[in-house]
Motif scaffolding. Structure first.
Motif, short mmCIF file in Angstrom:
data_model
loop_
_atom_site.label_atom_id
_atom_site.label_comp_id
_atom_site.label_asym_id
_atom_site.label_seq_id
_atom_site.Cartn_x
_atom_site.Cartn_y
_atom_site.Cartn_z
N VAL A 150 -27.96 15.53 6.00
CA VAL A 150 -28.95 15.65 4.90
C VAL A 150 -28.38 16.62 4.07
O VAL A 150 -27.85 17.67 4.40
N THR A 151 -28.26 16.42 2.62
CA THR A 151 -27.68 17.32 1.56
C THR A 151 -28.96 17.60 0.77
O THR A 151 -30.02 16.66 0.61
N GLY A 152 -28.86 18.73 0.08
CA GLY A 152 -30.02 19.21 -0.64
C GLY A 152 -29.31 19.90 -1.88
O GLY A 152 -28.31 20.59 -1.62
N SER A 153 -29.79 19.64 -3.03
CA SER A 153 -29.50 20.35 -4.27
C SER A 153 -30.67 20.34 -5.35
O SER A 153 -31.31 19.66 -5.36
N VAL A 154 -30.64 21.62 -6.05
CA VAL A 154 -31.56 21.77 -6.88
C VAL A 154 -30.96 21.44 -8.42
O VAL A 154 -29.58 22.04 -8.75
N TYR A 155 -31.75 20.85 -9.58
CA TYR A 155 -31.07 20.76 -10.90
C TYR A 155 -32.55 20.88 -11.64
O TYR A 155 -33.52 20.63 -11.20
N PHE A 156 -32.20 21.85 -12.75
CA PHE A 156 -33.04 22.04 -13.57
C PHE A 156 -32.94 21.22 -14.90
O PHE A 156 -31.84 20.95 -15.08
N TYR A 157 -34.05 20.89 -15.48
CA TYR A 157 -33.96 20.25 -16.61
C TYR A 157 -33.81 20.64 -18.08
O TYR A 157 -34.49 20.81 -18.87
N THR A 158 -32.66 21.40 -18.05
CA THR A 158 -32.41 22.37 -19.06
C THR A 158 -31.02 22.55 -19.10
O THR A 158 -30.26 22.50 -18.18
N LYS A 159 -30.46 22.99 -20.06
CA LYS A 159 -28.84 23.49 -20.31
C LYS A 159 -28.81 24.74 -19.41
O LYS A 159 -29.53 25.80 -19.43
N PRO A 160 -27.76 24.53 -18.57
CA PRO A 160 -27.32 25.92 -17.36
C PRO A 160 -27.31 26.97 -18.21
O PRO A 160 -26.42 27.14 -19.03
N ASN A 161 -28.06 27.85 -18.01
CA ASN A 161 -27.82 29.23 -18.58
C ASN A 161 -28.73 30.11 -17.46
O ASN A 161 -29.94 30.27 -17.48
N PHE A 162 -27.69 30.74 -16.62
CA PHE A 162 -28.48 31.36 -15.41
C PHE A 162 -29.48 32.49 -15.67
O PHE A 162 -30.18 32.46 -15.02
N ASP A 163 -29.15 33.27 -16.90
CA ASP A 163 -29.79 34.40 -16.96
C ASP A 163 -31.31 34.03 -17.48
O ASP A 163 -32.23 34.57 -16.93
N SER A 164 -31.41 32.81 -18.06
CA SER A 164 -33.01 32.35 -18.49
C SER A 164 -33.65 31.63 -17.29
O SER A 164 -34.89 31.86 -17.20
N ILE A 165 -33.00 31.07 -16.45
CA ILE A 165 -33.50 30.51 -15.48
C ILE A 165 -33.53 31.11 -13.91
O ILE A 165 -34.19 30.63 -12.90
N MET A 166 -33.26 32.44 -14.10
CA MET A 166 -33.02 32.94 -12.69
C MET A 166 -34.29 33.21 -12.07
O MET A 166 -34.33 33.01 -10.68
N PRO A 167 -35.53 33.50 -12.66
CA PRO A 167 -36.67 33.69 -11.50
C PRO A 167 -36.90 32.43 -11.07
O PRO A 167 -37.28 32.39 -9.92
N ALA A 168 -36.95 31.28 -11.81
CA ALA A 168 -37.42 29.98 -11.20
C ALA A 168 -36.35 29.55 -10.04
O ALA A 168 -36.52 29.20 -9.02
N ALA A 169 -34.82 29.75 -10.25
CA ALA A 169 -33.81 29.62 -9.39
C ALA A 169 -34.02 30.30 -8.21
O ALA A 169 -33.90 29.77 -7.08
N SER A 170 -34.22 31.53 -8.42
CA SER A 170 -34.45 32.42 -7.15
C SER A 170 -35.81 31.80 -6.28
O SER A 170 -35.72 31.87 -5.19
N TYR A 171 -36.79 31.56 -6.93
CA TYR A 171 -38.14 31.18 -6.40
C TYR A 171 -37.71 29.75 -5.64
O TYR A 171 -38.09 29.73 -4.24
N ILE A 172 -36.95 28.86 -6.21
CA ILE A 172 -36.44 27.64 -5.53
C ILE A 172 -35.61 27.52 -4.29
O ILE A 172 -35.63 27.21 -3.47
N LYS A 173 -34.62 28.52 -4.68
CA LYS A 173 -33.72 29.11 -3.75
C LYS A 173 -34.23 29.42 -2.38
O LYS A 173 -33.93 28.89 -1.17
N ASP A 174 -35.33 30.26 -2.28
CA ASP A 174 -36.25 30.70 -1.22
C ASP A 174 -36.86 29.40 -0.59
O ASP A 174 -37.04 29.41 0.66
N ASP A 175 -37.35 28.51 -1.47
CA ASP A 175 -38.02 27.40 -0.85
C ASP A 175 -37.07 26.50 -0.08
O ASP A 175 -37.19 25.88 0.86
N MET A 176 -35.65 26.41 -0.64
CA MET A 176 -34.78 25.58 -0.02
C MET A 176 -34.21 26.41 1.12
O MET A 176 -33.98 25.54 2.22
N LYS A 177 -34.12 27.47 1.44
CA LYS A 177 -33.82 28.43 2.49
C LYS A 177 -34.98 27.99 3.74
O LYS A 177 -34.88 27.87 4.69
#
Length: 187
Positions: A150-177
């Motif tokens: 199984v492979t897993g990856s997350v994609y956001f429906y926005t232009k990649p700008n890590f500073d602006s999506i960091m809270p959501a990215a961190s939240y989903i990273k914890d879910d993926m863990k």
């Protein structure tokens, strides 16, 4: 000449009186604060060969190949899980999973690999955190090395700008863990 001096003095006096207000200070830039509820997890007993815990705030969809999408509508993000049966091709599957991650090296500031080993459930894999403005910031693969991959990856429906999506990215990273840590294979 006397009239001009009086007019200038009157003008200066008027300007001084008119400009005596409270001192205006520039306002600091506002920053968006994104707070999310504490995640609650539930077991997803899929019709496929694997199962895991998922965040109940997400929406799951399973296709006929046992690929699963986990959608986070509030965060405009989706986790894609791809299932493949191992048929003496484990090396090819591993290379493809690693290639997928390292295709982001152009935009990534760093890629942190964390090996994952769960001998009790026979789940082995790698968890990747991709730093910077890459299209995906979290990926993983999991396998039992014999039957399942199984492979897993997350994609956001926005232009990649890590500073602006960091809270959501961190939240989903914890879910993926959590998903990876609770994954098990069906016999």
């Amino acid at each position: 000449m006397n009239k001009i001096v009086k007019l200038v003095c009157l003008s200066i006096s008027f300007l001084l009186l008119w400009s005596c207000k409270e001192e205006l200070l520039p306002k600091p830039n506002a920053l968006l604060r994104l707070d999310y509820q504490l995640a609650q997890y539930e077991r997803f007993d899929s019709p496929c060969a694997y199962q895991f815990d998922y965040n109940i705030d997400a929406n799951l969809k399973v296709n006929e190949k046992c690929d699963i999408t986990i959608q986070y509508p509030k965060m405009k993000a989706t986790v894609y899980l791809t299932y493949r049966k191992v048929n003496n091709n484990i090396n090819d599957l591993l290379k493809d999973a690693q290639k997928l991650t390292y295709e982001h090296v152009i935009k990534a500031d760093e890629i942190v690999e964390t090996p994952f080993i769960n001998t009790q459930n026979k789940v082995y894999g790698m968890f990747y955190q991709v730093g910077g403005n890459a299209a995906t910031n979290t990926q993983f693969y999991a396998t039992d090395s014999i039957n399942h991959f199984v492979t897993g990856s997350v994609y956001f429906y926005t232009k990649p700008n890590f500073d602006s999506i960091m809270p959501a990215a961190s939240y989903i990273k914890d879910d993926m863990k959590t998903l990876l840590e609770t994954m098990s294979w069906k016999k």
